[in-house]
Design a protein around this motif. Structure first.
Motif, PDB file in Angstrom:
ATOM      1  N   MET A 185      68.640   9.641  12.461  1.00 17.61           N
ATOM      2  CA  MET A 185      67.723  10.631  11.897  1.00 17.61           C
ATOM      3  C   MET A 185      68.191  12.053  12.249  1.00 17.61           C
ATOM      4  SD  MET A 185      63.654  11.220  12.512  1.00 17.61           S
ATOM      5  CE  MET A 185      63.752  11.990  14.101  1.00 17.61           C
ATOM      6  N   VAL A 186      68.556  12.259  13.516  1.00 13.99           N
ATOM      7  CA  VAL A 186      68.929  13.601  13.943  1.00 13.99           C
ATOM      8  C   VAL A 186      70.234  14.040  13.280  1.00 13.99           C
ATOM      9  CG1 VAL A 186      69.568  15.026  15.905  1.00 13.99           C
ATOM     10  CG2 VAL A 186      67.739  13.359  16.127  1.00 13.99           C
ATOM     11  N   GLY A 190      69.652  14.469   9.641  1.00 13.61           N
ATOM     12  CA  GLY A 190      68.707  15.536   9.333  1.00 13.61           C
ATOM     13  C   GLY A 190      69.194  16.922   9.698  1.00 13.61           C
ATOM     14  N   ALA A 191      70.187  17.006  10.596  1.00 12.75           N
ATOM     15  CA  ALA A 191      70.638  18.330  11.034  1.00 12.75           C
ATOM     16  C   ALA A 191      71.151  19.158   9.857  1.00 12.75           C
ATOM     17  CB  ALA A 191      71.716  18.186  12.098  1.00 12.75           C
ATOM     18  N   SER A 248      65.295  24.871   9.102  1.00 13.31           N
ATOM     19  CA  SER A 248      64.359  24.473  10.151  1.00 13.31           C
ATOM     20  C   SER A 248      64.952  24.634  11.548  1.00 13.31           C
ATOM     21  CB  SER A 248      63.905  23.031   9.940  1.00 13.31           C
ATOM     22  OG  SER A 248      64.959  22.148  10.190  1.00 13.31           O
ATOM     23  N   HIS A 249      66.210  25.098  11.623  1.00 17.05           N
ATOM     24  CA  HIS A 249      66.781  25.322  12.956  1.00 17.05           C
ATOM     25  C   HIS A 249      66.327  26.676  13.481  1.00 17.05           C
ATOM     26  CE1 HIS A 249      69.313  21.816  13.108  1.00 17.05           C
ATOM     27  NE2 HIS A 249      69.700  22.043  11.876  1.00 17.05           N
ATOM     28  N   ILE A 264      63.810  16.874  14.506  1.00 20.09           N
ATOM     29  CA  ILE A 264      65.265  16.921  14.368  1.00 20.09           C
ATOM     30  C   ILE A 264      65.810  18.191  15.004  1.00 20.09           C
ATOM     31  CG2 ILE A 264      67.121  17.226  12.686  1.00 20.09           C
ATOM     32  CD1 ILE A 264      65.448  15.360  10.840  1.00 20.09           C
ATOM     33  N   MET A 265      65.143  19.316  14.731  1.00 18.40           N
ATOM     34  CA  MET A 265      65.596  20.580  15.292  1.00 18.40           C
ATOM     35  C   MET A 265      65.647  20.495  16.817  1.00 18.40           C
ATOM     36  SD  MET A 265      64.043  23.459  16.767  1.00 18.40           S
ATOM     37  CE  MET A 265      62.345  23.604  16.235  1.00 18.40           C
ATOM     38  N   LEU A 297      65.631  17.739  18.832  1.00 17.15           N
ATOM     39  CA  LEU A 297      66.547  16.729  19.373  1.00 17.15           C
ATOM     40  C   LEU A 297      68.001  17.160  19.214  1.00 17.15           C
ATOM     41  CD1 LEU A 297      64.804  13.428  18.260  1.00 17.15           C
ATOM     42  CD2 LEU A 297      64.998  14.324  20.561  1.00 17.15           C
ATOM     43  N   PHE A 298      68.293  17.886  18.147  1.00 20.75           N
ATOM     44  CA  PHE A 298      69.666  18.352  17.952  1.00 20.75           C
ATOM     45  C   PHE A 298      70.017  19.409  19.001  1.00 20.75           C
ATOM     46  CE2 PHE A 298      73.004  20.542  15.234  1.00 20.75           C
ATOM     47  CZ  PHE A 298      73.909  19.502  15.337  1.00 20.75           C
ATOM     48  N   ILE A 299      69.063  20.277  19.324  1.00 21.59           N
ATOM     49  CA  ILE A 299      69.302  21.245  20.398  1.00 21.59           C
ATOM     50  C   ILE A 299      69.513  20.501  21.710  1.00 21.59           C
ATOM     51  CG2 ILE A 299      68.300  23.089  21.789  1.00 21.59           C
ATOM     52  CD1 ILE A 299      66.854  24.101  19.426  1.00 21.59           C
TER      53      ILE A 299
END
Lengths: 186, 466
Positions: free
Chosen positions: A53-54, A57-58, A66-67, B312-313, B315-317
């Motif tokens: 998912m991550v 989704g990134a 959304s970042h 997602i934002m 967890l990616f960080i």
């Protein structure tokens, strides 16, 4: 039209991954307390679903913005300088994708040649872990699109989420409820 | 040299406005390639491990999902009604009730700005109508909204747990008492102010109305009970509790509160003289009919979209920050800084002053989770050497992050408060300032009285016979 299909496809995949993760853990907990049995592979599968998912989704996050980032400096720059700075940032981002992507390729090749499987599930490790490479390619693709938009002047920075603005939707909603209630009592 | 490169690179990347996650990842990767013998494949593997080997971190998407279901105006309204009936009859009760409502909604929704938006847009108008100064109303809401990250379940605590490999369950226990103390402190000050400037009290609504609002709100309150109960009781891990709460929140939002989904706007009771049998039969039928439609309903899809975006934002960080922490530890950077600081002969209380100042400054510029991820690996080993409890350090960090939410330039709560009151940021900063000083006093208390944070986890350990 085409981009709408892609959009809902991406959203759909992410939603399904999130929903199945949640349900998997929920079912596992229920099974343990209600029926005193566990699902052996549940934890590993959940972790991998989350990883997919991550990484999937990134790139979607770059598209919809959304970042989060620190935009205190770029905000005060002149539009032209701002485009140049963002351009450099996007190229740096591409470097990141290339480096991690290359690493992922070397790693996947090794795991593939050894041919090992995951610990609890009979899935080849390279399949489960291929998302790292896929994810990096997708992020790179989105960054290239952004770079093109910056060169042609359609965009001048990363799209960023504004949490304060997002929360205002909630404020509107509550105001509506209050208004409706006052209408009732009046 | 390595240290300087790493931090200078990170700083430069972040200034360009690139996503924090990529900035963290890229500065770590370049530093590794320049200064260490690690292969590029091992870096990729590290990133993958960060994403797929931390079961505790899964609690983050689950809690975000559960709060997305319950972060609605309807839930906010019910909690406010309950809070007003609880403490509204005291002098200054409306302001106290908004603190209480913020505490509850924050625990359910886990987000500070969302709490300010939902609770604030209802109670600020209400307080002005009852004769409260607007400045006071805005200031109270702006501050009590920050309690969301201190009262468990709290995302920054999960992040701290992941960064330091401490127990998330113990952090959740540790945050509860400080959260209540903070809430009580605010209420106490409100009471004193209300006495001085003669603010009104709400009429007591009567026992029947009190029971009714409590019953309505209890569906939402149960979520906190389920989550904290199962974690404190040692029945479930935070991840499992979070998954259960997500499923529970879905059921409550769609089938009980009917704030969203196919049953939205369908009343439980159509008219005063509908018989009980008919109410039961009709609602049972409607609920069963609604089950299949609720799964692909636009509202459900929107909740999933909102939740997954944030998850997602974050967890990616976190994954990239773990890469960053990996560089820090392999280069023994925290160790070097620790020795340097030990060399100064700094006592623990002096170290804590430095920590607070550092975090307060950082809190002005970055998002709480990102700060915790960067600072925790550095501060943690030093704190251990000085004999400071890691759980206590975690709570100190979280309280600092709270303050960061109401200090300019990036204090999110300020912007939301400005949005709902229609004033400019400067006005909000001035309105929030007197209440901010309470938060600062609270920070000092939390920093130097570790017992407030450690009492509950130690008490629960004691109950379990350790």
């Amino acid at each position: 039209m085409f981009s709408r299909i892609i959009n809902s496809l991406e959203e759909g995949i992410i939603a399904i991954l999130l929903a199945s993760m949640t349900l998997l853990v929920f079912v596992e907990v229920t099974a343990r307390f209600g029926f005193n049995t566990g699902v052996m592979w549940a934890q590993e599968l959940t972790l991998h679903l989350s990883c997919w998912m991550v990484m999937f989704g990134a790139s979607y996050g770059i598209k919809i913005g959304s970042h989060i980032g620190v935009d205190a400096l770029v905000r005060i720059l002149k539009p032209k300088t701002r485009r140049i700075v963002t351009g450099i940032a996007v190229i740096a981002g591409l470097a990141y994708c290339t480096l991690i992507g290359m690493g992922a390729w070397v790693y996947l090749e090794k795991v593939y040649s050894i041919g090992i499987e995951l610990e609890d599930m009979a899935i080849p490790k390279w399949v489960a872990h291929s998302i790292l490479l896929i994810g990096m390619i997708l992020i790179a693709w989105r960054l290239l699109v952004l770079l093109w938009e910056i060169i042609t002047g359609k965009a001048d920075g990363f799209k960023m989420i504004d949490e304060a603005k997002e929360s205002m939707r909630l404020a509107e909603e509550t105001k509506k409820i209050m208004a409706a209630q006052e209408g009732d009592s009046a | 040299m390595t240290t300087i490169t790493l931090f200078v690179l990170l700083f430069l990347f972040l200034l360009t406005g690139m996503p924090i996650a990529i900035g963290l990842g890229l500065s770590s990767v370049t530093t590794i390639l320049f200064f260490s013998n690690d292969s590029i494949a091992s870096i990729a593997l590290k990133l993958l491990e960060a994403l797929s080997e931390h079961y505790t971190l899964l609690a983050i998407p689950f809690f975000i999902l559960s709060s997305a279901f319950l972060s609605t105006g309807g839930v906010a309204k019910r909690i406010i009604d309950f809070a007003i009936n609880c403490v509204g009859w005291i002098r200054g009760g409306l302001a106290m009730a908004s603190v209480l409502a913020c505490m509850i909604f924050a625990a359910v929704s886990g987000s500070s700005p969302a709490t300010v938006a939902a609770i604030g847009s209802i109670v600020i108008a209400g307080m002005i109508k009852s004769g409260y100064p607007e400045k006071m109303a805005a200031g109270v809401i702006c501050n009590s909204g920050t309690l969301g990250i201190l009262i468990p379940p709290s995302i920054p605590m999960l992040v701290y747990a992941a960064a330091t490999e401490e127990s998330a369950a113990r952090l959740f226990m540790a945050g509860f008492l400080p959260g209540c103390v903070m809430g009580l402190m605010l209420m106490l000050v409100i009471y004193v102010v209300a006495r001085v400037i003669k603010l009104p009290a709400q009429p007591w609504v009567g026992f029947k109305a009190f029971i009714r609002t409590t019953a309505t709100a209890s569906w939402g309150l149960m979520l906190i009970v389920i989550v904290l109960g199962s974690i404190y009781g040692g029945i479930a891990s935070p991840t499992e509790a979070a998954a259960v709460s997500a499923v529970y929140a879905f059921l409550i939002a769609i089938f009980v509160y009917r704030d969203m989904g196919p049953l939205k706007g369908v009343p439980w009771r159509t008219s005063k003289d509908e018989s009980i049998a008919s109410i039961v039969m009709r609602n049972l039928g409607q609920t069963i009919m609604a089950v299949p439609r609720s799964i692909n309903h636009p509202d459900t899809r929107r909740v999933f979209r909102d939740a997954s975006k944030v998850a997602i934002m974050l967890l990616f960080i976190i994954a990239n920050a773990m890469l960053f922490a990996h560089v820090l530890t392999t280069e023994r950077i925290p160790h070097q800084i620790a020795e340097l600081i030990m060399g100064w002969g700094l006592p623990p209380w002096g170290f804590l002053i430095v920590v607070n100042i550092l975090l307060l400054i950082a809190g002005n510029f970055m998002e709480p989770s990102a700060i915790i991820l960067i600072m925790a690996p550095i501060l943690f080993p030093i704190a251990l050497k000085l004999g400071i409890d890691p759980i206590h350090l975690g709570i100190i960090m979280v309280v600092n992050m709270e303050i960061g939410m109401i200090t300019p330039p990036v204090g999110l709560n300020l912007y939301v408060t400005a949005g709902i009151t229609g004033h400019d940021i400067l006005w909000v900063v001035k309105a929030a300032f007197p209440w901010l000083s309470i938060l600062l006093v609270f920070l000092v208390i939390i920093t130097y009285v570790p017992q407030i944070s450690l009492f509950l986890p130690e008490f629960i350990d004691h109950l379990k016979g350790y």
